[in-house]
Write an enzyme that holds these catalytic residues in place. Structure first.
Site, short mmCIF file in Angstrom:
data_model
loop_
_atom_site.label_atom_id
_atom_site.label_comp_id
_atom_site.label_asym_id
_atom_site.label_seq_id
_atom_site.Cartn_x
_atom_site.Cartn_y
_atom_site.Cartn_z
N LYS A 159 0.88 -1.18 0.00
CA LYS A 159 0.00 0.00 0.00
C LYS A 159 0.92 1.22 0.00
O LYS A 159 1.28 1.76 1.06
CB LYS A 159 -0.92 -0.03 1.23
CG LYS A 159 -2.03 1.02 1.18
CD LYS A 159 -3.04 0.78 2.28
CE LYS A 159 -4.00 1.95 2.45
NZ LYS A 159 -4.86 2.22 1.30
N1 PMP Z 1 -7.84 -1.57 -2.68
C1 PMP Z 1 -7.26 -0.36 -2.61
C2 PMP Z 1 -6.54 0.15 -3.81
C3 PMP Z 1 -7.34 0.39 -1.44
O1 PMP Z 1 -6.78 1.60 -1.37
C4 PMP Z 1 -8.05 -0.13 -0.33
C5 PMP Z 1 -8.15 0.68 0.94
N2 PMP Z 1 -7.05 0.48 1.78
C6 PMP Z 1 -8.63 -1.39 -0.44
C7 PMP Z 1 -8.50 -2.09 -1.63
C8 PMP Z 1 -9.35 -2.02 0.71
O2 PMP Z 1 -8.43 -2.42 1.70
P1 PMP Z 1 -8.82 -2.44 3.24
O3 PMP Z 1 -10.01 -3.32 3.35
O4 PMP Z 1 -7.63 -2.99 3.92
O5 PMP Z 1 -9.12 -1.04 3.64
#
Ligand code: PMP
Length: 313
Positions: A159
């Site tokens: 991320k």
């Molecule tokens: N995909 C992307 C590109 C994101 O930015 C997020 C948000 N963090 C998610 C999926 C969902 O991830 P999470 O459930 O960990 O928030």
């Protein structure tokens, strides 16, 4: 507009919100060299509780590792810091943003030991991402003309701040065309994910979500849905999703820390299922909100309680 709180955690110390600044020539501003997280802390009857704090901090450390950025704090230390920060800022519910960046020093692409790795955690009050109504009614989305970051370009399992240039293109295009969100296809033309959400498809009572090889972020909410569905006896698989499966699905929904579980009622103006939230999304929402709001037992151990201070706002 973001609502400022009192303190931000920086490299192990609490500093004032307004003092959390970086130099314009920090490595991160030119080259996007940051990794970050987004977590929610929910209000429960027993006080605030952070949702899946350890899993988020683990992903942060993993993201750093992929980019050769050593984060000098353990998962436990980052979780403890988050608890302390919420307590000090006297918040009942909030969004938490851990952020690790390459700082000021060298100005070349190659960061050196002269570019310090700065670790921050900020938190602030925050509402629903795609709107309260979206959780009930569903949202209208489109397939993006932008492809999701391809393997061997930017690693999707991290991320990283730089990934969000791709997300911005997807989101901006959807926005100017009047859609709540865009869904990107991966390098092979299969469904990947939204600009900030993972995606799930329901057909004949079975749930399908794209595998990690489809350039998706390994979402913590995605994992939550995999576990919840299995515990409810709903069949769920990770498998490539052709674009047209979205059009003929019974239900499609997004998941994410921000979006939580948001039904999708149309894709490219083609109605999905009945054109509103379906029974599978509703059931999962009920389970999810039951746990995060402390109304149902925390049977997976997903909540980290934040001890409240006297006089919490
Ligand atoms: N995909 C992307 C590109 C994101 O930015 C997020 C948000 N963090 C998610 C999926 C969902 O991830 P999470 O459930 O960990 O928030």
């Amino acid at each position: 507009m973001i609502k400022a709180t009192g303190k931000i955690w920086h490299n192990g110390k609490l500093i004032n919100w307004d003092d959390a600044k970086i130099h314009v020539l920090a490595h991160v501003t030119s080259y996007g060299s940051s990794v970050f997280e987004g977590l929610r802390c929910y209000e429960t009857a027993r006080g605030p509780a952070i949702f899946r704090a350890r899993e988020h901090m683990r992903r942060l450390i993993d993201s750093g590792k992929i980019y050769r950025m050593h984060i000098p704090f353990s998962i436990d230390a980052l979780v403890e810091a988050s608890v302390e920060l919420i307590r000090v800022n006297q918040l009942r519910s909030c969004y938490l943003r851990p952020l690790v960046l390459r700082g000021y020093g060298n100005v070349g692409v190659l960061a050196t030991e002269e570019n310090p790795i700065e670790t921050y955690i900020a938190c602030w009050e925050w509402g629903k991402y795609l709107g309260e109504e979206a959780l009930n009614q569903g949202v209208d989305v489109c397939i993006s003309s932008w492809t999701r970051i391809a393997p061997n370009t930017l690693p999707a399992l991290a991320k990283a701040g730089a990934n969000y240039m791709n997300s911005q293109l997807i989101r901006m295009e959807a926005h100017v065309n009047g859609y709540a969100e865009g869904i990107a296809l991966d390098d092979s033309g299969y469904v990947s994910e939204g600009s900030g959400e993972n995606i799930f498809v329901v057909r004949d009572g079975r749930i399908i979500t794209p595998p990690l090889g489809a350039s998706v972020l390994p979402g913590i909410t995605r994992d939550t849905i995999l576990q919840l569905a299995r515990s409810l006896g709903i069949e769920i698989v990770e498998a490539p999703v052709p674009r047209e499966l979205l059009y003929i699905a019974d239900e499609v929904f997004f998941t994410g820390t921000a979006a939580e579980i948001t039904p999708i009622r149309s894709v490219d103006r083609i109605q999905v299922g009945a054109g509103h939230r379906g029974p599978v999304a509703e059931k999962l929402q009920k389970e999810f909100f039951g746990i995060v709001e402390g109304k149902a037992a925390d049977r997976f151990g997903w909540l980290t309680p934040v001890p409240e201070t006297v006089g919490v706002k």
